[in-house]
Structures are given as C-alpha cells and as structure tokens.
Enzyme design. Structure first.
Site, PDB file in Angstrom:
ATOM      1  N   GLU A  42     -10.241 -53.548 -48.650  1.00  0.00           N
ATOM      2  CA  GLU A  42      -9.546 -53.129 -49.865  1.00  0.00           C
ATOM      3  C   GLU A  42      -9.971 -51.721 -50.286  1.00  0.00           C
ATOM      4  OE1 GLU A  42     -11.070 -56.852 -50.997  1.00  0.00           O
ATOM      5  OE2 GLU A  42      -9.225 -57.462 -51.997  1.00  0.00           O
ATOM      6  N   ASN A  85     -14.692 -50.775 -58.007  1.00  0.00           N
ATOM      7  CA  ASN A  85     -14.108 -52.111 -58.148  1.00  0.00           C
ATOM      8  C   ASN A  85     -14.971 -52.841 -59.179  1.00  0.00           C
ATOM      9  OD1 ASN A  85     -13.257 -54.734 -57.873  1.00  0.00           O
ATOM     10  ND2 ASN A  85     -13.553 -54.841 -55.656  1.00  0.00           N
ATOM     11  N   ILE A  95     -14.567 -66.120 -46.203  1.00  0.00           N
ATOM     12  CA  ILE A  95     -14.454 -67.408 -45.503  1.00  0.00           C
ATOM     13  C   ILE A  95     -13.521 -67.274 -44.306  1.00  0.00           C
ATOM     14  CG2 ILE A  95     -13.685 -69.808 -45.743  1.00  0.00           C
ATOM     15  CD1 ILE A  95     -14.553 -69.621 -48.733  1.00  0.00           C
ATOM     16  N   GLY A  96     -12.391 -66.633 -44.505  1.00  0.00           N
ATOM     17  CA  GLY A  96     -11.420 -66.476 -43.420  1.00  0.00           C
ATOM     18  C   GLY A  96     -11.993 -65.699 -42.241  1.00  0.00           C
ATOM     19  N   GLU A  97     -12.826 -64.709 -42.541  1.00  0.00           N
ATOM     20  CA  GLU A  97     -13.387 -63.879 -41.470  1.00  0.00           C
ATOM     21  C   GLU A  97     -14.576 -64.549 -40.779  1.00  0.00           C
ATOM     22  OE1 GLU A  97     -14.301 -60.179 -43.504  1.00  0.00           O
ATOM     23  OE2 GLU A  97     -12.230 -60.082 -44.221  1.00  0.00           O
ATOM     24  N   ASN A  98     -15.297 -65.399 -41.516  1.00  0.00           N
ATOM     25  CA  ASN A  98     -16.582 -65.877 -40.997  1.00  0.00           C
ATOM     26  C   ASN A  98     -16.679 -67.366 -40.720  1.00  0.00           C
ATOM     27  OD1 ASN A  98     -18.095 -63.310 -41.163  1.00  0.00           O
ATOM     28  ND2 ASN A  98     -17.647 -63.520 -43.339  1.00  0.00           N
ATOM     29  N   ARG A 158      -9.793 -50.047 -58.387  1.00  0.00           N
ATOM     30  CA  ARG A 158      -9.072 -51.310 -58.208  1.00  0.00           C
ATOM     31  C   ARG A 158      -8.739 -51.832 -59.600  1.00  0.00           C
ATOM     32  NH1 ARG A 158     -10.938 -56.680 -54.923  1.00  0.00           N
ATOM     33  NH2 ARG A 158      -8.955 -57.738 -55.165  1.00  0.00           N
ATOM     34  N   MET A 163     -19.298 -71.235 -49.596  1.00  0.00           N
ATOM     35  CA  MET A 163     -18.880 -72.040 -48.442  1.00  0.00           C
ATOM     36  C   MET A 163     -20.026 -72.250 -47.451  1.00  0.00           C
ATOM     37  SD  MET A 163     -16.582 -73.863 -47.083  1.00  0.00           S
ATOM     38  CE  MET A 163     -14.953 -73.586 -47.771  1.00  0.00           C
ATOM     39  N   ARG A 184     -12.714 -71.368 -59.288  1.00  0.00           N
ATOM     40  CA  ARG A 184     -11.419 -71.505 -59.980  1.00  0.00           C
ATOM     41  C   ARG A 184     -10.633 -72.678 -59.400  1.00  0.00           C
ATOM     42  NH1 ARG A 184      -9.509 -65.516 -58.998  1.00  0.00           N
ATOM     43  NH2 ARG A 184     -11.646 -64.844 -58.645  1.00  0.00           N
ATOM     44  N   LYS A 191     -18.686 -52.597 -57.806  1.00  0.00           N
ATOM     45  CA  LYS A 191     -18.822 -52.244 -56.385  1.00  0.00           C
ATOM     46  C   LYS A 191     -18.263 -50.845 -56.186  1.00  0.00           C
ATOM     47  CE  LYS A 191     -18.203 -56.925 -54.679  1.00  0.00           C
ATOM     48  NZ  LYS A 191     -17.181 -57.858 -54.325  1.00  0.00           N
ATOM     49  N   LEU A 224      -9.157 -65.642 -47.804  1.00  0.00           N
ATOM     50  CA  LEU A 224     -10.050 -66.721 -48.257  1.00  0.00           C
ATOM     51  C   LEU A 224     -11.421 -66.147 -48.564  1.00  0.00           C
ATOM     52  CD1 LEU A 224      -9.082 -69.350 -45.502  1.00  0.00           C
ATOM     53  CD2 LEU A 224      -7.982 -68.954 -47.724  1.00  0.00           C
ATOM     54  N   GLY A 225     -11.613 -65.731 -49.803  1.00  0.00           N
ATOM     55  CA  GLY A 225     -12.925 -65.255 -50.238  1.00  0.00           C
ATOM     56  C   GLY A 225     -13.386 -66.116 -51.382  1.00  0.00           C
ATOM     57  N   HIS A 249      -4.513 -60.014 -55.064  1.00  0.00           N
ATOM     58  CA  HIS A 249      -5.077 -59.659 -53.742  1.00  0.00           C
ATOM     59  C   HIS A 249      -4.169 -58.704 -52.972  1.00  0.00           C
ATOM     60  CE1 HIS A 249      -7.615 -63.534 -53.949  1.00  0.00           C
ATOM     61  NE2 HIS A 249      -8.412 -62.496 -54.152  1.00  0.00           N
TER      62      HIS A 249
HETATM   63  P1  AMP Z   1     -15.831 -62.813 -50.371  1.00  0.00           P
HETATM   64  O1  AMP Z   1     -15.506 -63.091 -51.814  1.00  0.00           O
HETATM   65  O2  AMP Z   1     -14.647 -62.306 -49.589  1.00  0.00           O
HETATM   66  O3  AMP Z   1     -17.057 -61.972 -50.211  1.00  0.00           O
HETATM   67  O4  AMP Z   1     -16.180 -64.239 -49.703  1.00  0.00           O
HETATM   68  C1  AMP Z   1     -17.261 -65.011 -50.146  1.00  0.00           C
HETATM   69  C2  AMP Z   1     -17.211 -66.373 -49.468  1.00  0.00           C
HETATM   70  O5  AMP Z   1     -17.308 -66.196 -48.045  1.00  0.00           O
HETATM   71  C3  AMP Z   1     -18.346 -67.291 -49.881  1.00  0.00           C
HETATM   72  O6  AMP Z   1     -17.847 -68.599 -50.128  1.00  0.00           O
HETATM   73  C4  AMP Z   1     -19.223 -67.311 -48.655  1.00  0.00           C
HETATM   74  O7  AMP Z   1     -19.947 -68.512 -48.523  1.00  0.00           O
HETATM   75  C5  AMP Z   1     -18.189 -67.198 -47.554  1.00  0.00           C
HETATM   76  N1  AMP Z   1     -18.828 -66.828 -46.288  1.00  0.00           N
HETATM   77  C6  AMP Z   1     -19.408 -65.663 -45.943  1.00  0.00           C
HETATM   78  N2  AMP Z   1     -19.945 -65.743 -44.705  1.00  0.00           N
HETATM   79  C7  AMP Z   1     -19.706 -67.010 -44.250  1.00  0.00           C
HETATM   80  C8  AMP Z   1     -19.991 -67.731 -43.054  1.00  0.00           C
HETATM   81  N3  AMP Z   1     -20.663 -67.165 -42.050  1.00  0.00           N
HETATM   82  N4  AMP Z   1     -19.580 -69.015 -42.952  1.00  0.00           N
HETATM   83  C9  AMP Z   1     -18.901 -69.602 -43.958  1.00  0.00           C
HETATM   84  N5  AMP Z   1     -18.592 -68.971 -45.117  1.00  0.00           N
HETATM   85  C10 AMP Z   1     -18.978 -67.702 -45.272  1.00  0.00           C
END
Ligand code: AMP
Length: 385
Positions: free
Chosen positions: A371, A8, A323-326, A87, A278, A235, A15, A203-204, A175
């Site tokens: 992914e 990727n 963000i969505g997961e965490n 990817r 985030m 963005r 990655k 939400l990443g 995505h």
């Molecule tokens: P990704 O691109 O899917 O790796 O997502 C990155 C985003 O996930 C970044 O904005 C991180 O700050 C957010 N993120 C990861 N872990 C957490 C968490 N525990 N709480 C809030 N945001 C998180």
C-alpha cells in the site's frame, strides 16, 4: 534529488516509509511510531538492515511527525522531502483517485468523519501535522474507498429507503490501496489479459475481499464501514442487523458499548477468547482456536462463491495481507474442495508461499501487497505534474 514520505496514521500508531523520488520511487526506510497518545510513545526506523529506536515520551501525531523528520533528516544528504502521501480511509463519493490536499479538500474530508470515526480523525491529524512539519511539500491524499467508486449501483447501495443512499449511507468498500496495488501487479504480470475476472482476498488484521473485472472493482465485502464482510482480528464482519436491535433492546447496550464490542472484541479474538493473531491461533491446541479458524475460513469461502458470481466466473484468485501472504493453512483450507470452481492448489507450492500455487483452471497467486508503494507513486505523479 528529493524524498517522498508516506504516512499511515491509526489511533495510536503512525506507520511511515521514506522513498527516494525518481521514475520509480525507491524505498529507503520504513518505520513506525507506537503508543501515540500515551506517555511512552516509541519510534522505530529501519534502513539498510539496521534498526534505530527512540523514546518520545508523551506524543501526539504532531510530535510523532516531527520525530520522524528528526530521525530521517541525517539520512537524506540535505535533500528535501518534496511530497508527503497520506493513507486516508474515507474519500466518500468525492474521490475516485488520489488528490493534492488543500484547505477546501481537508474541510470536505472532515465532513466524512462521522462515516469513519475511528480512522478519519487520525488520518487528518497526520495531514495537519505533516503540513506544519513540511510546509513546502506537496501533500497527497490516497483514499481506501477510491478504488471501489467504479462499483455498480447494486453493489453501492443497501435496500434502505432511497433517501438514506442520498445521505451517503452506501457501500464504500475499503482496502482500496491494496487492491490497486494487486491490480497493477496483475497487469504487469499479464498485460494482455485486461478482461480477467479476479477475486482478491486481503487477509490481514483487517480483512476484506474484492471482485475485480477488467481492472475495476465490481463488488467488495466491506460496506458502509470497515466492519462488514469477513470476520477480522477483532471486528465482527457480517452481522444480522437484528442482533444490534436485540443488544439495544434486551441487553440495554448503548452506542459506545456496541461500537467497542463490534470493533475491538469480536472476530478471531471474540470467537477464540485467545487472540486476534492468526499465528497464535494456528499454534494453539484449544478447540476455541480451531473453531475461530473454522469460522474465518468458512466466511471466506462463502464470499468467494458470491464474489465470483458477481463477476460471472473466475480466472484469478489472489491472497494478500499478513494472513493471505503467510498462512499456508488458511490458503489450503479456503481452496479445499473447490475443484468445482476450478480451484486446486499444489500443497508444496502453497507451503512454500510460491507466487503461483494453483494446479487448476483458476490461477491462484500469493502477492505481497504494498500500500505504501501505491501512495509513493501517487505522490511522485503529483510532483511530476
Ligand atoms: P497485517 O494486518 O496484514 O499485518 O496481518 C496481520 C495478521 O497476519 C495477523 O493475524 C498475523 O497473525 C498474521 N500472520 C502474519 N504472519 C503469519 C504466519 N506466518 N502465519 C499465520 N498468520 C500470520
């Protein structure tokens, strides 16, 4: 026995993941090369709970792929990498599924570079590097746009004169590998329900949402490029095109300045002036951080309503991406006051990041997206064929 490598490639990072091929490819290692293009590229490999690192010095994508081969080979017991999965951000209108890459397909993908100038050249550089490092391996392209080829015309077009649609100025959506994975997981969890109406919020650092009906993409928030829809780390998300006209006419900004602004200086970073991350914004006591999160959540809620309308209702809402997961906070705020839509969540389940966090009619799930797993399975299928 043989192995599958997934790649990727971004502008300065690559990655990768290594799978042992089989009926279900088994993840053996993951890693990343950072700072590609600088004098100080850096490789990380994580396997079996251990981390190995290497300094690569000056490295382009070709050198990065060679370094991945070097560091992984001792762990492969002499078995070959039989397939490499890539990817690839843009498959244009050509691909609605993965494709085994050859010279003709690569030329076609090169013609799409103007549609994704910041991503496609790096994706294709990684393909070339992998073809040279693994000359006997099958190379498979997996496209972020492919999942959305099922979208109806009204969600595929802009209200520009028709000639622009014919020239390829369309809403491609991105995505797709993540949405593909989530759709597969929903089928696995509840195979009976093929007609469910689902909105997935990926939400990443990049972010989009997709309305899925009967397993197929009907509408998505990202359009012609990966700029549209939700605000992201850096963005802008949805923007009145009149803003661009103003920036050109009144601020004298040129193409490169505007591109840099929209891709790298907007979103959470631009709104907060603090960070694109985030976690940092949630931890910050500053008003600007709170307002950036307010805007982020507000746009997700607006899109949620629009996407549910596009599929005539909602049975399932899925949160995925970093963000969505965490972020329990973002999930809670998106779902707050949405009882009118059938959305209500249990605060404890949400705080724990449980698989199902809902108490209302709409099932709200948190699913860790994968992914790389989608790519590995596509390669495995190509090898079996
Ligand atoms: P990704 O691109 O899917 O790796 O997502 C990155 C985003 O996930 C970044 O904005 C991180 O700050 C957010 N993120 C990861 N872990 C957490 C968490 N525990 N709480 C809030 N945001 C998180």
């Amino acid at each position: 026995m043989s192995y599958i490598l997934t790649l990727n490639a971004g502008s300065s990072s690559l990655k990768y993941a290594v799978y042992r091929d089989g009926a279900a490819p088994e993840l053996r290692a993951v890693g990343q090369v950072d700072r590609i293009g600088s004098e100080a590229a850096h490789l990380v490999l994580k396997r079996e709970g251990e981390t190995e690192t290497r300094e690569l010095g000056a490295a382009d994508h070709a050198r990065a792929v060679e370094a991945i081969l070097d560091i992984c080979t001792p762990h492969m017991q002499g078995a070959p990498v039989a397939g490499v999965g890539h990817r690839i951000v843009h498959g244009g209108t050509l691909f609605d599924r993965p494709a085994v890459l050859n010279a003709d397909i690569l030329s076609a993908l090169h013609r799409l570079v103007p549609l994704a100038p910041l991503h496609q050249p790096h994706n294709l550089a990684a393909v070339r590097a992998a073809m040279s490092a693994f000359p006997d391996a099958v190379q498979v392209g997996c496209f972020d746009t492919a999942f959305h080829r099922s979208q109806p015309w009204v969600d595929d077009t802009f209200a520009l004169p028709r000639e622009y649609y014919d020239k390829g100025i369309r809403r491609y959506g991105f995505h797709g590998l993540s949405y593909d994975y989530i759709t597969g997981e929903l089928d696995r969890i509840d195979a009976e329900d093929h007609h469910r109406r689902t909105v997935v919020a990926h939400l990443g650092n990049g972010a989009s949402m997709c309305a899925i009906k009967g397993g197929k993409s009907v509408a998505s928030t990202m359009g012609f490029t990966a700029l549209d829809g939700l605000p992201m780390g850096t963005r802008c998300g949805q923007l009145d095109p009149g803003v661009l006209l103003y920036l050109i006419a009144q601020e004298g900004m040129g193409h490169h300045q505007i591109r840099d602004l929209l891709y790298h200086k907007c979103g959470l970073l631009g709104l907060s002036g603090i960070s694109n991350d985030m976690r940092e914004l949630e931890a910050s006591p500053r008003r600007e951080a709170k307002e950036a999160i307010d805007y982020y959540v507000f746009r997700i809620r607006r899109e949620l309503g629009g996407l549910a309308a596009a599929i005539g209702g909602l049975e399932t809402l899925v949160f995925c991406g970093g963000i969505g997961e965490n972020s329990a906070l973002v999930r809670a705020r998106v779902c707050e006051g949405m009882e009118w839509m059938g959305i209500a969540i249990d605060p404890e389940a949400n705080a724990a990041g449980a698989d199902v966090i809902s108490t209302g009619a709409v099932t709200v799930r948190v699913i860790r997206t994968d992914e790389e797993g989608v790519i590995a399975r596509a390669v495995s299928a190509a090898l079996a064929a």
